[in-house]
Scaffold this motif. Structure first.
Motif, PDB file in Angstrom:
ATOM      1  N   THR A 277      -4.474  -3.908  -1.863  1.00 12.28           N
ATOM      2  CA  THR A 277      -5.500  -3.221  -2.828  1.00 12.28           C
ATOM      3  C   THR A 277      -5.035  -3.474  -4.169  1.00 12.28           C
TER       4      THR A 277
ATOM      5  N   GLY B 115      -8.339  -3.579  -0.659  1.00  6.82           N
ATOM      6  CA  GLY B 115      -8.326  -4.893  -0.749  1.00  6.82           C
ATOM      7  C   GLY B 115      -7.629  -5.736   0.294  1.00  6.82           C
ATOM      8  N   LYS B 116      -7.931  -6.775   0.521  1.00 12.83           N
ATOM      9  CA  LYS B 116      -7.579  -7.937   1.457  1.00 12.83           C
ATOM     10  C   LYS B 116      -6.275  -8.644   0.936  1.00 12.83           C
ATOM     11  N   GLY B 117      -5.927  -9.406   1.968  1.00  9.38           N
ATOM     12  CA  GLY B 117      -4.981 -10.588   1.179  1.00  9.38           C
ATOM     13  C   GLY B 117      -3.332 -10.005   0.821  1.00  9.38           C
TER      14      GLY B 117
ATOM     15  N   ALA C  80      -3.337 -12.328  10.065  1.00  8.05           N
ATOM     16  CA  ALA C  80      -3.005 -11.438  11.407  1.00  8.05           C
ATOM     17  C   ALA C  80      -3.457  -9.987  11.240  1.00  8.05           C
TER      18      ALA C  80
ATOM     19  N   TYR D 121     -10.663   5.753  -5.849  1.00 13.68           N
ATOM     20  CA  TYR D 121     -10.010   4.940  -4.854  1.00 13.68           C
ATOM     21  C   TYR D 121      -8.615   5.171  -4.836  1.00 13.68           C
TER      22      TYR D 121
ATOM     23  N   PHE E 241      -7.556  -1.849 -10.617  1.00 11.98           N
ATOM     24  CA  PHE E 241      -7.906  -1.990 -12.318  1.00 11.98           C
ATOM     25  C   PHE E 241      -6.657  -1.903 -13.192  1.00 11.98           C
TER      26      PHE E 241
ATOM     27  N   TYR F 251       3.649  -4.652   5.003  1.00 14.01           N
ATOM     28  CA  TYR F 251       3.498  -5.074   3.623  1.00 14.01           C
ATOM     29  C   TYR F 251       4.563  -5.010   2.771  1.00 14.01           C
TER      30      TYR F 251
ATOM     31  N   ALA G 204       1.537   2.593  -8.621  1.00 18.91           N
ATOM     32  CA  ALA G 204       2.923   2.926  -8.869  1.00 18.91           C
ATOM     33  C   ALA G 204       3.766   3.729  -7.849  1.00 18.91           C
TER      34      ALA G 204
ATOM     35  N   ILE H 247      -4.171  -0.103 -13.887  1.00 24.67           N
ATOM     36  CA  ILE H 247      -3.791   1.071 -14.728  1.00 24.67           C
ATOM     37  C   ILE H 247      -2.284   1.399 -14.054  1.00 24.67           C
TER      38      ILE H 247
ATOM     39  N   GLN I  85     -15.201  -6.586  -5.624  1.00 21.53           N
ATOM     40  CA  GLN I  85     -15.622  -5.529  -4.701  1.00 21.53           C
ATOM     41  C   GLN I  85     -16.873  -5.892  -3.688  1.00 21.53           C
TER      42      GLN I  85
HETATM   43  C1  LIG Z   1     -11.268  -0.590  -6.882  1.00 22.25           C
HETATM   44  C2  LIG Z   1      -9.986  -0.004  -6.905  1.00 22.25           C
HETATM   45  C3  LIG Z   1      -9.152   0.129  -8.079  1.00 22.25           C
HETATM   46  C4  LIG Z   1      -8.098   0.644  -8.407  1.00 22.25           C
HETATM   47  N1  LIG Z   1      -7.449   0.830  -9.512  1.00 22.25           N
HETATM   48  C5  LIG Z   1      -6.214   1.162  -9.689  1.00 22.25           C
HETATM   49  C6  LIG Z   1      -5.498   1.402 -10.884  1.00 22.25           C
HETATM   50  O1  LIG Z   1      -6.209   0.829 -11.727  1.00 22.25           O
HETATM   51  N2  LIG Z   1      -4.283   1.850 -10.861  1.00 22.25           N
HETATM   52  C7  LIG Z   1      -3.597   2.269  -9.796  1.00 22.25           C
HETATM   53  O2  LIG Z   1      -2.450   2.730  -9.738  1.00 22.25           O
HETATM   54  N3  LIG Z   1      -4.278   2.342  -8.653  1.00 22.25           N
HETATM   55  C8  LIG Z   1      -5.474   1.800  -8.363  1.00 22.25           C
HETATM   56  N4  LIG Z   1      -6.081   1.740  -7.134  1.00 22.25           N
HETATM   57  C9  LIG Z   1      -5.407   2.219  -6.089  1.00 22.25           C
HETATM   58  C10 LIG Z   1      -4.054   1.518  -5.638  1.00 22.25           C
HETATM   59  O3  LIG Z   1      -4.332  -0.020  -5.911  1.00 22.25           O
HETATM   60  C11 LIG Z   1      -4.061   1.599  -4.312  1.00 22.25           C
HETATM   61  O4  LIG Z   1      -3.655   3.041  -4.051  1.00 22.25           O
HETATM   62  C12 LIG Z   1      -2.608   0.778  -3.776  1.00 22.25           C
HETATM   63  O5  LIG Z   1      -2.731  -0.575  -4.043  1.00 22.25           O
HETATM   64  C13 LIG Z   1      -2.427   1.344  -2.183  1.00 22.25           C
HETATM   65  O6  LIG Z   1      -1.414   0.463  -1.840  1.00 22.25           O
HETATM   66  P1  LIG Z   1      -0.909   0.595  -0.221  1.00 22.25           P
HETATM   67  O7  LIG Z   1       0.141  -0.235   0.033  1.00 22.25           O
HETATM   68  O8  LIG Z   1      -1.031   2.103   0.177  1.00 22.25           O
HETATM   69  O9  LIG Z   1      -2.266  -0.207   0.396  1.00 22.25           O
HETATM   70  P2  LIG Z   1      -3.096  -1.537   0.410  1.00 22.25           P
HETATM   71  O10 LIG Z   1      -2.710  -1.977  -0.829  1.00 22.25           O
HETATM   72  O11 LIG Z   1      -4.365  -1.299   0.779  1.00 22.25           O
HETATM   73  O12 LIG Z   1      -2.152  -2.530   1.429  1.00 22.25           O
HETATM   74  C14 LIG Z   1      -2.719  -2.550   2.646  1.00 22.25           C
HETATM   75  C15 LIG Z   1      -2.458  -3.688   3.258  1.00 22.25           C
HETATM   76  O13 LIG Z   1      -2.344  -3.709   4.718  1.00 22.25           O
HETATM   77  C16 LIG Z   1      -3.396  -4.775   5.143  1.00 22.25           C
HETATM   78  N5  LIG Z   1      -3.687  -4.187   6.447  1.00 22.25           N
HETATM   79  C17 LIG Z   1      -4.747  -3.196   6.709  1.00 22.25           C
HETATM   80  N6  LIG Z   1      -4.913  -3.315   8.094  1.00 22.25           N
HETATM   81  C18 LIG Z   1      -4.105  -4.136   8.736  1.00 22.25           C
HETATM   82  C19 LIG Z   1      -3.880  -4.239   9.919  1.00 22.25           C
HETATM   83  N7  LIG Z   1      -4.433  -3.759  11.035  1.00 22.25           N
HETATM   84  N8  LIG Z   1      -3.120  -5.287  10.437  1.00 22.25           N
HETATM   85  C20 LIG Z   1      -2.346  -5.877   9.203  1.00 22.25           C
HETATM   86  N9  LIG Z   1      -2.516  -5.562   8.057  1.00 22.25           N
HETATM   87  C21 LIG Z   1      -3.381  -4.633   7.678  1.00 22.25           C
HETATM   88  C22 LIG Z   1      -4.371  -4.890   4.093  1.00 22.25           C
HETATM   89  O14 LIG Z   1      -4.892  -6.227   4.306  1.00 22.25           O
HETATM   90  C23 LIG Z   1      -3.466  -4.785   2.997  1.00 22.25           C
HETATM   91  O15 LIG Z   1      -2.855  -5.991   2.561  1.00 22.25           O
HETATM   92  C24 LIG Z   1      -7.347   1.150  -7.208  1.00 22.25           C
HETATM   93  C25 LIG Z   1      -7.948   0.697  -5.911  1.00 22.25           C
HETATM   94  C26 LIG Z   1      -9.096   0.154  -5.839  1.00 22.25           C
HETATM   95  C27 LIG Z   1     -10.017   0.233  -4.502  1.00 22.25           C
END
Ligand SMILES: Cc1cc2nc3c(=O)[nH]c(=O)nc-3n(C[C@H](O)[C@H](O)[C@H](O)COP(=O)(O)OP(=O)(O)OC[C@H]3O[C@@H](n4cnc5c(N)ncnc54)[C@H](O)[C@@H]3O)c2cc1C
Length: 634
Positions: free
Chosen positions: A132, A126-128, A263, A540, A137, A66, A589, A139, A95
């Motif tokens: 996520t 989140g996908k894409g 992928a 979340y 939201f 990512y 963040a 914040i 969602q």
């Molecule tokens: C409904 C909701 C509201 C939220 N609101 C807030 C907010 O307001 N403020 C805030 O700070 N945080 C918020 N969060 C939390 C925050 O968005 C997440 O904690 C943060 O985005 C996580 O980042 P990450 O990089 O760890 O994971 P992710 O953003 O989940 O990224 C993981 C990525 O890996 C990909 N992936 C997964 N499995 C595979 C695989 N096998 N092969 C290839 N790719 C894969 C996924 O598609 C995704 O693109 C919220 C979360 C949710 C669900």
């Protein structure tokens, strides 16, 4: 719009049900349509003889899961963001849709989540491209400096101390929020952090807290107890996802960046020396291998990163053996799962005009959004102010352990149905609880346990990469957590019912008991405990499943302070799963911080290697560059 107004039409009188409601009904259809178009577009792009040749594989320097680490990368991710994702008020509607959300669910919880279907909590991810951050939201909260100092203490690596991480927070940031201060905020980074253009009752929340001795302050500097208006990853009323910030601007121009959409990585390959040399992924039905010359960096989030490690034979030996998977590195993957448990307190009904969707979402609102990115459509489900306080059970009086997120969105007609759907609640519970208040202006407050002591776990359900993992956050398994939550809820009820600011507005917590808690004296200690155990929610923030720690004699550690997976080579994890201790705030963040830090670590390592290698190559190895890269893995 001007012509319409000139024709004598009162836009405000054209109500929500007629316009916005119609489109909300069709959101799943619209999202599915965009997703299908994007999928088939990508499918056509992928067509080539090599694509169908199973023996053909590609080779890249780095394979990354990512963004943030923007340098030479191959990539994965499921879908393209749909045009609805940037609109803040659409967040709740993204969602539980197959094309935007992985739709995870926890295992049934013990003595919590009592109002949820099967006592399970829904965990959207989140996908894409953007992950996520496409459906969160928005914040923006960094957490408390001590959250990061703890990482420095446990690893002995001073680079993780907040003072040393501040440069990375600033580097990513283009700050236009409520509290400009160069010491803490950056202005040249790609991540736009702004303030809300439209707020309703945020100032009242901050004012009432002041009465109780809590100052208004920038909670993204040196967080300590206080309240503030919201900073958000939002630009001109548009979601500023990590894709928007970090990838979209460079994607067309970076010849050394290759992005494969759709992928799904299903395995990381380790050679005999436990060195990661590539991954297997599935794209448009084809299983392919891709080789990494230097490193594989997993960044699939706190649910999917541990899942991928486990599928690759990296995890607790006994668990892997039970599933018939060979164990390549015996590590406590998935074992330190932490999440911010939450409850939603309200409605606090009042005589003050907040946002009421049935009344306020009309053509005027659409006009305001289209023209200036403001008005009800730019609202983050009404969330517009935030606060942190410290309970008696906190480790340190300057380290808050409770967070509040105030929404001034009142009780609209479909509120109970919307929440029932996105929270996975038992039918009828919220309909009964919110029913008497429909049509009221009101506030709701999400009460968050900022430093939970309960620790859960994540395991594989089976050997299949397509099965969802078993997620057990074990909410309230530590007795301190429910005590802190009760304190947190009573504090916020006091804020609404006892401060002058809110008394003048006639603020009052709904006087009908929460369904299931009718037998307990209303507003007693036992009542609030019952309320919390029924309406147990996640905010979340899963984290900690590939925890950072010491290289030796650390039974919790999966990665070291350089984010390298222990007992392996050439493999790092870079997402919220590495946060050994959950930060006292939302996790977007901190996730970006981990990305920035990982980029720095990777660059520093390979820059040094490159200098040393190129000298060795030039003088000793007749320029056999590859040999050098292969032997110099992290
Ligand atoms: C409904 C909701 C509201 C939220 N609101 C807030 C907010 O307001 N403020 C805030 O700070 N945080 C918020 N969060 C939390 C925050 O968005 C997440 O904690 C943060 O985005 C996580 O980042 P990450 O990089 O760890 O994971 P992710 O953003 O989940 O990224 C993981 C990525 O890996 C990909 N992936 C997964 N499995 C595979 C695989 N096998 N092969 C290839 N790719 C894969 C996924 O598609 C995704 O693109 C919220 C979360 C949710 C669900």
């Amino acid at each position: 719009m001007a012509q319409v107004r000139a024709a004598g039409l009162n836009l405000a009188a054209i109500p929500f049900p007629l316009v916005a409601r119609l489109s909300f009904m069709s959101i799943p259809t619209a999202v599915a349509m965009f997703a299908a178009m994007s999928y088939y577009g990508d499918f056509l792009k992928a067509q080539s003889p090599n694509f169908y040749d199973p023996s053909h594989y590609e080779e890249f320097d780095f394979i990354v899961g990512y963004p943030a680490i923007a340098k030479y990368f191959f990539w994965r991710v499921e879908e393209m963001p749909t045009p609805l994702e940037p609109i803040p008020s659409m967040a709740v509607y993204l969602q539980r849709l197959a094309s935007t959300d992985y739709q995870y669910r926890t295992t049934p919880q013990n003595n919590s989540c009592l109002a949820m279907d099967e006592q399970r909590s829904l965990w959207p991810r989140g996908k894409g491209l953007g992950g996520t951050s496409n459906l969160n939201f928005m914040i923006y909260q960094r957490g408390n400096p001590r959250d990061y100092d703890e990482l420095a203490d446990i690893t002995g690596d001073e680079e993780w101390r907040y003072q040393n991480l501040l440069q990375f927070f600033k580097k990513s940031e283009d700050y236009h929020g409520n509290y400009g201060n160069d010491k803490y905020h950056g202005s040249t980074g790609p991540l736009y952090v702004g303030k809300l253009k439209t707020t309703y009752l945020a100032d009242k929340f901050v004012e009432a807290a002041k009465e109780l001795g809590y100052p208004e302050r920038d909670l993204n500097s040196e967080q300590s107890a206080g309240f503030s208006q919201l900073d958000a990853t939002l630009k001109d009323g548009r979601r500023w996802s990590t894709y928007e910030a970090f990838i979209r601007p460079i994607e067309p121009y970076r010849s050394n960046l290759v992005i494969y959409r759709y992928a799904t990585v299903i395995k990381v390959h380790l050679d005999r020396r436990k060195s990661a040399y590539g991954v297997t992924y599935v794209r448009h039905g084809m299983q392919k291998f891709v080789r990494a010359r230097r490193e594989v960096i997993i960044s699939a989030g706190a649910v999917d990163s541990p899942k991928l490690l486990l599928l690759s034979g990296i995890g607790p030996r006994s668990q892997l053996h039970d599933l018939g998977l060979p164990c390549r590195a015996n590590l406590p993957v998935g074992q330190n799962l932490q999440d911010h448990v939450t409850t939603l307190v309200g409605p606090f009904t009042m005589r003050a005009k907040g946002l009421l969707i049935d009344r306020d979402l009309n053509l005027n609102a659409l006009n305001a959004y289209m023209r200036n990115g403001e008005g009800p459509m730019s609202s983050l489900a009404g969330v517009s102010a935030v606060g942190f306080i410290t309970s008696a059970l906190s480790k340190d009086p300057k380290w808050p352990d409770i967070g509040y997120f105030m929404s001034d969105s009142g009780v609209h007609r479909s509120l109970a149905d919307d929440f029932t759907r996105i929270l996975g609640m038992k039918e009828g519970v919220l309909q009964k609880y919110y029913g008497p208040h429909v049509g009221s202006d009101a506030n709701f407050v999400l009460v968050m346990l900022g430093k939970p002591k309960s620790v859960g776990e994540l395991r594989l359900r089976s050997r299949s990469p397509w099965d969802k993992p078993l997620i057990d956050p074990k909410y309230f398994s530590h007795p301190d957590d429910i005590k802190t939550m009760k304190h947190a809820v009573k504090f916020i009820v006091g804020l609404y019912e006892q401060t002058k600011t809110y008394r003048e507005l006639g603020a009052k917590l709904a006087s009908n008991p929460f369904p299931g808690c009718e037998q307990v004296a209303f507003k007693s200690d036992a009542y609030f405990e019952c309320y919390i155990r029924h309406l147990t929610m996640t905010i979340y923030h899963p984290s900690g499943t590939c925890a950072m720690g010491k290289r030796r004699n650390d039974t919790v550690a999966v990665v070291d302070s350089q984010l390298r997976v222990l007992k392996t080579r050439g493999l790092r994890v870079a997402d919220t799963s590495v946060l050994r201790f959950i930060t006292n705030a939302n996790l977007n963040a901190p996730a970006i911080l981990v990305g920035e830090k990982a980029a720095f670590l990777v660059r520093r390592h390979w820059a040094l290697q490159f200098v040393v290698c190129s000298k060795i190559n030039y003088y000793l190895l007749l320029n056999e560059e590859r040999l050098c890269f292969y032997t110099q893995r992290v």
